[in-house]
Design an enzyme around this catalytic site. Structure first.
Site, PDB file in Angstrom:
ATOM      1  N   PHE A   1     -49.870  -8.131  21.555  1.00 20.37           N
ATOM      2  CA  PHE A   1     -50.359  -8.424  20.220  1.00 20.37           C
ATOM      3  C   PHE A   1     -51.843  -8.062  20.139  1.00 20.37           C
ATOM      4  O   PHE A   1     -52.642  -8.496  20.982  1.00 20.37           O
ATOM      5  CB  PHE A   1     -50.157  -9.906  19.906  1.00 20.37           C
TER       6      PHE A   1
ATOM      7  N   ASP B   1     -48.964 -15.735  26.669  1.00 20.85           N
ATOM      8  CA  ASP B   1     -48.961 -16.040  25.243  1.00 20.85           C
ATOM      9  C   ASP B   1     -47.514 -16.308  24.832  1.00 20.85           C
ATOM     10  O   ASP B   1     -46.655 -15.428  24.959  1.00 20.85           O
ATOM     11  CB  ASP B   1     -49.550 -14.864  24.450  1.00 20.85           C
TER      12      ASP B   1
ATOM     13  N   TYR C   1     -47.134 -21.966  14.014  1.00 16.28           N
ATOM     14  CA  TYR C   1     -46.573 -21.708  12.673  1.00 16.28           C
ATOM     15  C   TYR C   1     -45.445 -20.678  12.645  1.00 16.28           C
ATOM     16  O   TYR C   1     -44.976 -20.323  11.583  1.00 16.28           O
ATOM     17  CB  TYR C   1     -47.676 -21.297  11.689  1.00 16.28           C
ATOM     18  N   LYS C   2     -45.034 -20.215  13.818  1.00 18.50           N
ATOM     19  CA  LYS C   2     -43.914 -19.278  13.847  1.00 18.50           C
ATOM     20  C   LYS C   2     -42.628 -20.088  14.055  1.00 18.50           C
ATOM     21  O   LYS C   2     -42.192 -20.789  13.148  1.00 18.50           O
ATOM     22  CB  LYS C   2     -44.143 -18.230  14.925  1.00 18.50           C
TER      23      LYS C   2
ATOM     24  N   ARG D   1     -38.599  -5.232  11.426  1.00 22.78           N
ATOM     25  CA  ARG D   1     -38.535  -6.353  12.359  1.00 22.78           C
ATOM     26  C   ARG D   1     -37.839  -7.547  11.695  1.00 22.78           C
ATOM     27  O   ARG D   1     -38.194  -7.939  10.584  1.00 22.78           O
ATOM     28  CB  ARG D   1     -39.968  -6.730  12.758  1.00 22.78           C
TER      29      ARG D   1
END
Lengths: 432, 432
Positions: free
Chosen positions: A132, A201, A226-227, A391
């Site tokens: 990321f 991560d 928040y995912k 995605r």
């Protein structure tokens, strides 16, 4: 595979009732829980209570009466159950990027203490080129500052790249683009074998796939609230440090909340024991309330694990959902897409990414056309080495197999009707 | 001074109607807005809307449809109106401590670039021993990391201590304990005269006293969202950098939100122009919504400034409130307290601190006894050099002169009845 097959899978799904715990917008099939999880039904009332009662009525007294000071640990203990950590090992705080800065800094401090002379040894932070980007930005910054080199490789180059120069191996457990998952235990062992520390991560892992931090002997980990944890937009993130390191090293964001005696207001910093030293300034209490609702929404699946370990039930359904999606896309979109996500279960996260086989630029517009139909996934641009991708995240808490069928049906129609060629779907939005 | 005098002042108060904009608990006189501001009446509905509509319905689409990406700047522009900055110069983000880390790091990077050889010159960060401890902790950490020395002095030693060794003068504009205020313009000029940069913490200034960052030629500033700005517990903080520095230096918390092209997802960091590079990871959107309500609650006083400059009306009332409190305490508590806060208007923030003249340990219990009566102030422990204090913040937005009368009446009764000697008021709370 037919619509009836999907309906049968839904009827047999032990987790199907969990969907009632979420506010899903009418007409939406949400395949972007890997970017922002949906709203748990408990959150509006709980957040309203924190606003009206704890802030409005309690005011400053709520630090004691509402337990604000313990929130990072209390929520951290809930995260711990999802990532193979023990109570007291996790705190919820700040953003993923800031937590990465803290743990990477702590890890490199440890290395500098062990090898204080500026030898060429142990001065490399190793990561993936497709990690990321914000993780790479943070690593780039710390490396420049502390005299390390950030070396970026492809995942398949990892075994060869792990050598005595590597101080820290920094990886995202599940790749944000491809959904490819590392074997945390094996990779950690390989890193330790050459004397390197690991920083993981878990942004696309926590609440999405089983994670066994302690069993893997990992060193440091951070993750996103928040995912898959459904904590709300920009919810605080979390940080975990193995107990063998937690009380040993300091991170430079040394604010009052990480002090050993925060209410003595002494002019000198003394880090709290354990992971609490990874706290810094005052945390957004209202946002933490949202995160707690999100964590509880994921922990609601715990009773279905049947002794198979944390996340067992969610993982089984996640794989069934992504298997179904892959099967249906291959069956119904006849060669239009290449599967970017690994087919092998052990290497797959909870998302599926597709690249266009024709090499054309249609992926962005296809995603926009799907969103217009209520099927929300997202687009990630490629570059010289990586293709553009569509995605799709699959969250077993609130998605069913008929949703997957319908999503693919919409995709088929977008392709068959060439909807993605419409100009409105080819206009770039500010935020993609 | 009599109760009737206070009632007359309330009747003449042009800002009196602003009180209706806040949810004040029944029976509470809130003198702790310098620690946590009260709830604006607009906040519950606005926060509920963000939760149910922007998160729940909009989901990931709200990044575009609800303007999430621009929130740090949009709110920053509102802060700018309160601190003498221009639009585009402030962003709201992260915590005060983390923002201090960013600006102090950036300032020291600038010094290291200007004097790259490890000369004894310019390797001191100068601050006050009585500065807010977390600011000192952050400075301590950066100094150790970057080869600087943190030198702590008393405020009156400042002119003599400003010499060529000073790289950065880091001060809190209004002292969190005493309420003493620096002359930002004069002190900044003195710092610049010896070649030092200035970092100002506005935690007890923004929304409390007039601040003129650009007019003062200050270099860097940070501040808190949940004190006088009424943003809610742990609301995001803010950061300002003078335009002559804003695009020049980077801070090490280099996350995606501070990237020049955040949606290109490139593996290398390129800082955004201006103050946007002080953004890092994803911000708590719900908390930002609370902060916006708080900022609007302070900006509601703008129409009363009558061309006298930002914060003019609030400042006039603030001084009248603290004058009234000082007068009444001296009139009615006959020699029991020493005034710790400067009497001189130009040197006083929006709070009043008292120390016990008898040198005894009663301050803590007196604050607890007052809180039990609904008069909420706070206690700050002293040490060998500083006395224990009773601290009272006066927020002109929602406090009147009769409130001040009543607060002192309660204090008189706590003293006369020796309530503070009761055991329950002498038990230490977890959070003080």
């Amino acid at each position: 595979m037919t619509l009836d097959d999907c309906r049968r899978l839904d009827a047999e799904d032990p987790l199907a009732a969990l969907r009632d715990r979420f506010m899903l917008p009418e007409g939406v099939i949400y395949l972007d829980g890997n970017s922002l999880g949906v709203l748990p039904k408990t959150a509006p009332a709980r957040i309203a209570e924190v606003v009206a009662k704890e802030w409005g009525e309690g005011l400053i007294r709520s630090w004691n009466s509402a337990g604000w000071f313990d929130l990072p640990q209390r929520l951290g203990d809930k995260v711990a159950r999802l990532v193979g950590a023990a109570p007291g090992e996790v705190v919820c705080t700040d953003s993923t990027s800031i937590n990465l800065y803290k743990v990477l800094f702590a890890a490199l401090s440890q290395v500098l203490l062990a090898t204080p002379d500026a030898s060429p040894q142990r001065r490399v932070v190793l990561s993936e080129r497709s990690n990321f980007p914000t993780d790479l930005y943070i690593a780039e910054s710390i490396c420049r500052e502390r005299g390390f080199t950030l070396r970026l490789i492809e995942a398949d180059e990892l075994p060869a790249a792990l050598d005595q120069q590597v101080a820290v191996l920094m990886l995202t457990h599940v790749n944000y683009r491809t959904g490819a998952m590392h074997d945390m235990k094996a990779v950690t062992a390989a890193a330790h074998a050459v004397g390197a520390l690991t920083v993981w991560d878990l942004a696309h892992s926590a609440g999405a796939v089983p994670v066994a931090l302690n069993d893997s002997e990992a060193d440091f980990a951070i993750g996103c609230g928040y995912k898959y944890l459904n904590g709300g937009p920009g919810a605080p993130a979390f940080v975990w440090v193995h107990t063998r390191h937690a009380g040993q090293f300091t991170q430079p964001l040394s604010g009052w909340w990480g002090h050993a005696a925060p209410f003595e207001f002494t002019p000198h910093y003394r880090p709290a024991p354990g992971v609490a030293r990874y706290l810094c300034g005052t945390q957004p209490i209202i946002a933490l309330a949202g995160l707690e609702c999100g964590l509880d929404s994921v922990l609601a699946a715990e009773p279905f694990d049947a002794g198979q370990g944390p996340m067992a039930a969610l993982r089984a359904k996640s794989l069934a959902l992504t298997d179904t999606f892959i099967t249906l896309v291959e069956q119904r979109c006849a060669g239009r897409f290449a599967l970017v996500t690994p087919r092998e279960h052990a290497r797959r996260g909870s998302q599926v990414c597709l690249a266009l086989n024709d090499g054309g630029p249609g992926a962005y517009a296809m995603v926009q056309a799907l969103i217009a139909r209520g099927v929300i996934g997202d687009f990630r641009a490629g570059d010289a080495q990586m293709p553009d991708i569509l995605r799709f995240g699959f969250t077993p808490l609130y998605l069913g197999f008929e949703d997957v069928w319908n999503a693919v049906e919409h995709l088929v129609q977008v392709l068959d009707r060439e909807e993605w060629k419409r100009p409105e779907f080819n206009q770039k939005l500010a935020v993609t």
